[in-house]
Design an enzyme around this catalytic site. Structure first.
Site, mmCIF file in Angstrom:
data_model
loop_
_atom_site.group_PDB
_atom_site.id
_atom_site.type_symbol
_atom_site.label_atom_id
_atom_site.label_comp_id
_atom_site.label_asym_id
_atom_site.label_seq_id
_atom_site.Cartn_x
_atom_site.Cartn_y
_atom_site.Cartn_z
ATOM 1 N N HIS A 95 3.787 -42.410 -4.225
ATOM 2 C CA HIS A 95 3.128 -41.166 -3.856
ATOM 3 C C HIS A 95 2.212 -40.729 -4.988
ATOM 4 C CE1 HIS A 95 2.633 -37.235 -1.971
ATOM 5 N NE2 HIS A 95 2.843 -36.700 -3.152
ATOM 6 N N ASP A 131 8.604 -37.282 1.100
ATOM 7 C CA ASP A 131 8.318 -37.380 -0.340
ATOM 8 C C ASP A 131 9.399 -36.691 -1.170
ATOM 9 O OD1 ASP A 131 4.852 -36.808 0.477
ATOM 10 O OD2 ASP A 131 5.995 -38.678 0.417
#
Ligand SMILES: Nc1nc2c(c(=O)[nH]1)N[C@@H](CN(C=O)c1ccc(C(=O)N[C@@H](CCC(=O)O)C(=O)O)cc1)CN2
Ligand SMILES: NCC(=O)N[C@@H]1O[C@H](COP(=O)([O-])[O-])[C@@H](O)[C@H]1O
Length: 182
Positions: A95, A131
């Site tokens: 990410h 995430d």
């Protein structure tokens, strides 16, 4: 993604078995094929928002390849809990932010808007919460005066290409010690 494929040689405990894209036009497909890796594409747009049907198609293709670990790289679809839970502890993602800051999209612009002095990327285990999974590695870069989101993305990408292969090498060797770079 290609850096992961290129690093899986020699004494690396893993080997790539399939590159699977949700966009048939993904540039990485042709490049992975030139590296001798099996490729496939399942276009999420064909499923018109039916995430379960799209993921069932993904699973069908994955079962044929039988990977031990899934590595998401630029995979831009939120995965449902049933899919994620089927790969619990065996699916990674990179990410483009220093999680838990900036989950989701447009991370570089958000870091600039916030006036952050540093930014970076995170490799984490994928969980149903977006995430939010256990962090396996992070790399930091400075934010420079006048940076545009593209400038910052390019600086982060250079570190992503170092961090992800290093984390996968550890993870595939059953070492989940978080790795910090930069
Ligand atoms: N259940 C999970 N799914 C996914 C995770 C996760 O941690 N848990 N990581 C993402 C990767 N990612 C950020 O690193 C991410 C990808 C996509 C999106 C998103 O909002 N996607 C939209 C469509 C956006 C687009 O098509 O441009 C959507 O799926 O509706 C947020 C974060 C992968 N999946
Ligand atoms: N939210 C997910 C996301 O934005 N992923 C981003 O896709 C790129 C893949 O790079 P690559 O094509 O060199 O592997 C990386 O920049 C990664 O942070």
């Amino acid at each position: 993604m290609l850096r992961l494929v290129e690093d899986m040689t020699g004494d690396h405990p893993a080997r790539p078995c399939l590159v699977l894209a949700n966009d048939p036009d993904a540039e990485g497909l042709a490049k992975a094929a030139t590296l001798g890796v099996l490729t496939a594409a399942i276009d999420h747009r064909a499923y018109k928002g039916d995430r379960a049907a799209f993921e069932a198609a993904l699973l069908g293709r994955l079962e044929a390849a039988a990977p031990d670990i899934l590595c998401l790289a630029g995979f831009m679809r939120v995965l449902t809990a049933p899919f994620v839970n089927g790969w619990k502890g065996r699916m990674l993602n990179i990410h483009p932010s220093l999680l838990p800051k900036y989950r989701g999209l447009h991370t570089h612009a958000r870091a600039l808007e916030a006036g952050d002095a540093e930014h970076g990327c995170t490799v984490h285990e994928v969980t149903a919460e977006l995430d939010d999974g256990p962090i396996l590695g992070q790399a930091r870069v400075p934010v420079k005066a006048g940076d545009t989101p593209d400038d910052l993305a390019a600086r982060v990408l250079t570190m992503e290409h170092r961090l992800y292969p290093a984390v996968l090498r550890r993870f595939a060797g059953n070492d989940r010690t978080p790795l910090l770079l930069g």
